[in-house]
Each structure stands twice: as C-alpha cells, then as structure tokens.
Scaffold this active site. Structure first.
Site, PDB file in Angstrom:
ATOM      1  N   ASN A  27      39.603  48.209  74.919  1.00  0.00           N
ATOM      2  CA  ASN A  27      39.842  47.359  73.733  1.00  0.00           C
ATOM      3  C   ASN A  27      41.267  46.788  73.821  1.00  0.00           C
ATOM      4  OD1 ASN A  27      39.145  46.075  71.362  1.00  0.00           O
ATOM      5  ND2 ASN A  27      39.968  47.698  70.093  1.00  0.00           N
ATOM      6  N   GLY A  31      49.713  44.015  74.475  1.00  0.00           N
ATOM      7  CA  GLY A  31      50.570  45.158  74.812  1.00  0.00           C
ATOM      8  C   GLY A  31      50.114  45.808  76.114  1.00  0.00           C
ATOM      9  N   HIS A  32      48.793  46.025  76.243  1.00  0.00           N
ATOM     10  CA  HIS A  32      48.281  46.601  77.497  1.00  0.00           C
ATOM     11  C   HIS A  32      48.567  45.657  78.668  1.00  0.00           C
ATOM     12  CE1 HIS A  32      45.360  48.556  74.589  1.00  0.00           C
ATOM     13  NE2 HIS A  32      45.803  49.607  75.254  1.00  0.00           N
ATOM     14  N   ASP A 148      53.530  54.709  72.138  1.00  0.00           N
ATOM     15  CA  ASP A 148      53.164  56.124  72.027  1.00  0.00           C
ATOM     16  C   ASP A 148      54.335  56.935  72.586  1.00  0.00           C
ATOM     17  OD1 ASP A 148      50.294  55.955  71.085  1.00  0.00           O
ATOM     18  OD2 ASP A 148      50.223  54.678  72.833  1.00  0.00           O
TER      19      ASP A 148
HETATM   20  O1  PAF Z   1      47.460  55.961  75.394  1.00  0.00           O
HETATM   21  C1  PAF Z   1      46.237  55.992  75.652  1.00  0.00           C
HETATM   22  O2  PAF Z   1      45.526  54.964  75.590  1.00  0.00           O
HETATM   23  C2  PAF Z   1      45.598  57.307  76.034  1.00  0.00           C
HETATM   24  O3  PAF Z   1      46.177  58.367  75.356  1.00  0.00           O
HETATM   25  C3  PAF Z   1      45.579  57.553  77.546  1.00  0.00           C
HETATM   26  C4  PAF Z   1      46.998  57.685  78.087  1.00  0.00           C
HETATM   27  C5  PAF Z   1      44.868  56.417  78.256  1.00  0.00           C
HETATM   28  C6  PAF Z   1      44.849  58.863  77.859  1.00  0.00           C
HETATM   29  O4  PAF Z   1      43.527  58.824  77.428  1.00  0.00           O
END
Ligand code: PAF
Length: 275
Positions: A27, A31-32, A148
C-alpha cells in the site's frame, strides 16, 4: 522489474550481488518510494529489492491485520517507476510454512517502551520478520524510514548485536504540504480527519517549541500536549520528548526527538520530529 513470490526464485535472481533492500507491507506512497530512490542510489549498478508482506506476527489480535490494504498490482507499478528491480511478495505459507516458533525478541528497555508498551509483541514481530527477510535477501544495504523512529533504532541494534552483514540506511519522513507524515494508514482517514491529522505533528512541534523556550518540567510539557490533543477528540497513547540516541529522558546538550502516537477515530497515527 520482476515480481517474485518464492524464496528460491529470489535467491537465484540475486545470487552474489550487492543488493539494496526496502522492506514494506505494501500500500505504497511517496514515502516508500523515496526509500526506494535511496536504495537505488546505494546499490549503484546492483539490484534493488522491495518486499511486500503484511506480517501477521507484528499485529495484535485487535489490530488492523485483516483490513490492512493489499494493493500489489498498483504497488508493483509504483516500484517499477521508482527504479526497483525486484518485488518480493511472498504469501504467508512461503514465509511462515509452519508456525514461527523461533522469534527474535529485542531487549525490553528499548522494545517495551512507547510503541512497544502500547503494542506488546510488536517489535518481536518486526525483528523476526526483518531478520528472516535479511536471511532471504542477504542485502548489503537496507533502508528504513525515520517515520517509524523506534523501529529504526530497534533494527539498528539488532543488526549490531547479531553482527548481521547489512548497513542500515535511514530515510527522512515524507510529509504532505500541511506537514502530515505520509502513512499507509492515512488511507483510513475521512476528509475531515485528514485535515485534523495535521495536529499530531503540530503538537510535537509545540512540545519542541516549549522545550526550546526553556520549559524543563517534562511531565507538565507532555501532559499539556496530551490534554490539547485529547480536547480535540484524539485518544493519544503517548506524546513525549526523548533524547535521540536511546529514547531516554532528555538532557541538556543532547539531540532530542518528540514522538507521538494517537488515535483519531479508528485510525492510530504515529509521528516524530527531531530537534
Ligand atoms: O515498517 C514496516 O512497514 C514494517 O514494520 C516492516 C519493517 C516492513 C516489517 O514488517
């Protein structure tokens, strides 16, 4: 770009190459993609892999595992445009062919505070899947977002203590024009909630401003922030000011970070701002 679903195929595709890796739960948003750009820059001519796996181990039974959006086709298009070479999208039976009895539990002083306090077992679930993904991908670099913040710290310590041969790179948090940190969970918010959601980063900035102005009663500073957000209809879990190096209590002359997690309607948002 190739979408790969099995460990064997991925290992064959990557064999011996200096790979940069971006683990995600899919999703995807800008940012990703900025993490993928960072991975691309690190890898040079080597391959970039992004994984998409919604990891049941890091969700408590009452959390949003079932409704977490699965959008593989759209994610794959975005990743191809961002310079990713391989998407690793295993199903649960591929990653967890039997119940995952062996788990990697981070130390309580880091994993049972803040996020870990409100989401017991969360960081064990994260470390277990990340360690497993590292074993599968065997990356030279792995990129994690600062959004995070505590997760990034937990992973860095895991890599150091377990002597994992991977360099962890931190990606800056991407925000919309109003300052809202981009998150897959923003998609749960209504129009009105999206506008209100800016108040989380605004509250963190307010805490930093009070500290910078000389306020040193930390408990008062934090509870004022909790009251302000609660008065707007939020249910905050924590709004704290900590030192960056270990999330301990702030001290003079140390780099600080304001961190918060709060529920707006049915959606739990987290954010942090470094000072
Ligand atoms: O940050 C995330 O999306 C998740 O915690 C990760 C690092 C992909 C682990 O499932």
């Amino acid at each position: 770009m190739q979408v790969i679903h099995t460990i064997a195929e991925l290992r064959q595709a990557l064999a011996g190459q200096a790979t940069a890796f971006v683990p995600t739960m899919g999703n995807l948003h800008e940012g990703h993609l900025s993490l993928v750009h960072q991975a691309r820059a690190a890898a040079g001519a080597g391959p970039v892999v992004a994984s998409i796996f919604v990891n049941r181990l890091q969700f408590a039974p009452h959390e949003d595992f079932d409704r977490y959006p699965r959008t593989l086709a759209r994610d794959a298009e975005l990743l191809a445009g961002a310079g990713c070479d391989y998407v690793f999208a295993p199903d649960e039976a591929e990653l967890y062919p039997e119940p995952q009895g062996y788990k990697l539990a981070p130390p309580t002083e880091l994993a049972d505070i803040l996020e870990g306090h409100f989401r017991p077992g969360f960081f064990t679930g994260v470390c277990t899947v990340v360690a497993k993904l590292f074993n599968i991908v065997q990356p030279r670099w792995a990129v994690f977002g600062k959004k995070d913040y505590q997760q990034l710290m937990v992973i860095r310590r895991m890599v150091a203590q377990m002597a994992l041969p991977v360099e962890i790179l931190a990606g800056e948090t991407s925000r919309n024009a109003g300052g809202l940190a981009l998150s897959s969970r923003n998609g749960y918010l209504s129009e009105a909630e999206l506008a209100e959601a800016l108040q989380l980063s605004a509250t963190l900035k307010g805490m930093i401003a009070r500290w910078s102005a000389g306020e040193r009663d930390l408990a008062a500073l934090e509870s004022l922030a909790m009251e302000r957000l609660s008065a707007r209809g939020w249910a905050p879990d924590y709004l704290v000011l900590r030192r960056q190096r270990d999330l301990g209590a702030p001290a003079e002359g140390e780099a600080l970070v304001a961190l918060g997690a709060a529920r707006l309607g049915n959606t739990r948002l987290i954010d942090n701002i470094e000072v």
